[in-house]
Design an enzyme around this catalytic site. Structure first.
Site, PDB file in Angstrom:
ATOM      1  N   GLU A  92      40.030  33.900  38.148  1.00 44.15           N
ATOM      2  CA  GLU A  92      40.781  32.988  39.012  1.00 44.15           C
ATOM      3  C   GLU A  92      42.025  32.513  38.266  1.00 44.15           C
ATOM      4  O   GLU A  92      41.945  31.939  37.186  1.00 44.15           O
ATOM      5  CB  GLU A  92      39.921  31.800  39.412  1.00 44.15           C
ATOM      6  CG  GLU A  92      40.671  30.717  40.184  1.00 44.15           C
ATOM      7  CD  GLU A  92      41.420  31.258  41.398  1.00 44.15           C
ATOM      8  OE1 GLU A  92      42.648  31.006  41.478  1.00 44.15           O
ATOM      9  OE2 GLU A  92      40.795  31.932  42.235  1.00 44.15           O
ATOM     10  N   ASP A 124      44.827  35.847  34.870  1.00 44.69           N
ATOM     11  CA  ASP A 124      45.315  36.874  35.783  1.00 44.69           C
ATOM     12  C   ASP A 124      44.357  38.057  35.826  1.00 44.69           C
ATOM     13  O   ASP A 124      44.083  38.681  34.796  1.00 44.69           O
ATOM     14  CB  ASP A 124      46.706  37.324  35.315  1.00 44.69           C
ATOM     15  CG  ASP A 124      47.319  38.401  36.180  1.00 44.69           C
ATOM     16  OD1 ASP A 124      46.813  38.621  37.302  1.00 44.69           O
ATOM     17  OD2 ASP A 124      48.296  39.024  35.744  1.00 44.69           O
ATOM     18  N   ASP A 142      40.383  39.993  46.191  1.00 44.22           N
ATOM     19  CA  ASP A 142      40.722  39.149  47.340  1.00 44.22           C
ATOM     20  C   ASP A 142      41.640  38.043  46.826  1.00 44.22           C
ATOM     21  O   ASP A 142      41.312  36.862  46.873  1.00 44.22           O
ATOM     22  CB  ASP A 142      39.458  38.573  47.977  1.00 44.22           C
ATOM     23  CG  ASP A 142      39.759  37.737  49.216  1.00 44.22           C
ATOM     24  OD1 ASP A 142      40.915  37.777  49.681  1.00 44.22           O
ATOM     25  OD2 ASP A 142      38.850  37.041  49.706  1.00 44.22           O
TER      26      ASP A 142
END
Length: 222
Positions: A92, A124, A142
């Site tokens: 995240e 990242d 996603d």
């Protein structure tokens, strides 16, 4: 109808700002005027995990990378079907999203971040993929509303020929790259095939009950 209340904002590294909003028990994460996710619509995000796991059913001690924590729908769906010896790494980019998961949205996450199989990597996902070789049995992305850098321009590289090749290098043999999108993108399908993947395009309804608009999920086997 209850009004939306803004609970918090978070800067995205490289530019842009996320907004966390609530309306009663409903939550929404916004980027500008774009709703990135809503707690009432989780069907396709859950399918991203379940479809990938169906294709890895024979794997022992599978290691799954989930790009984008979001509201934890993909994570919880993966935990529900993965064995106890599995590992899940969640990448995240925005630290505040992890804090939201532990704070105002803790009930939605239902303790999934405390599962011993889960490791949260704040950073990242593209950089993590780039530094990995034959590590993950599945990579589930996603992080945008499709195969382009909506949340930040740097994410474009994830969906380029070079980024797709790096994902293939990070996967184990026969591993699966899964990508969530608001809709189809024939050019992305071609890029996946160009990079040697066996590609499935799977339309999935946004809602858990088979209602709502259709989203697109790519299942690409290395």
């Amino acid at each position: 109808m209850l009004p939306w209340i803004q609970l918090d904002t978070a800067k995205i590294p490289g530019g842009g700002e996320l907004r966390l909003k609530s309306r009663g028990t409903e939550f929404s994460i916004m980027l500008g005027s774009n709703e990135l996710m809503n707690s009432r619509l989780s069907g396709s995000e859950e399918a991203l995990a379940t479809l990938a796991m169906e294709r890895l059913a024979d794997r022992k001690r599978p290691h799954v990378l989930i790009g984008g924590l979001g509201m934890g729908f993909t994570l919880r769906a993966a935990l529900a079907v993965l064995p106890q010896d599995a590992r899940i790494t969640v990448a995240e980019l925005v630290p505040a999203v992890v804090e939201w998961a532990k704070g105002p949205m803790a009930e939605i996450y239902a303790g999934s971040l405390d599962d011993a199989r889960v490791t949260v990597h704040v950073g990242d996902v593209g950089a993590l993929i780039k530094s990995s070789k034959n590590v993950f049995d599945a990579i589930l992305l996603d992080v945008d509303n499709g195969p382009d850098g909506l949340t930040r321009e740097e994410n474009d590289s994830l969906y380029s020929h070079d980024g797709i090749r790096k994902s293939r290098t990070a996967l184990t043999r026969g591993g699966v790259l899964g990508v969530w999108s608001q809709g189809p993108d024939p050019r992305f399908t071609r890029r996946l095939k160009d990079c040697g993947y066996e590609v499935e395009e799977i339309p999935v309804r946004a809602g858990r009950t088979g209602r709502g608009k259709k989203h697109m999920i790519w299942m690409a086997k290395a």
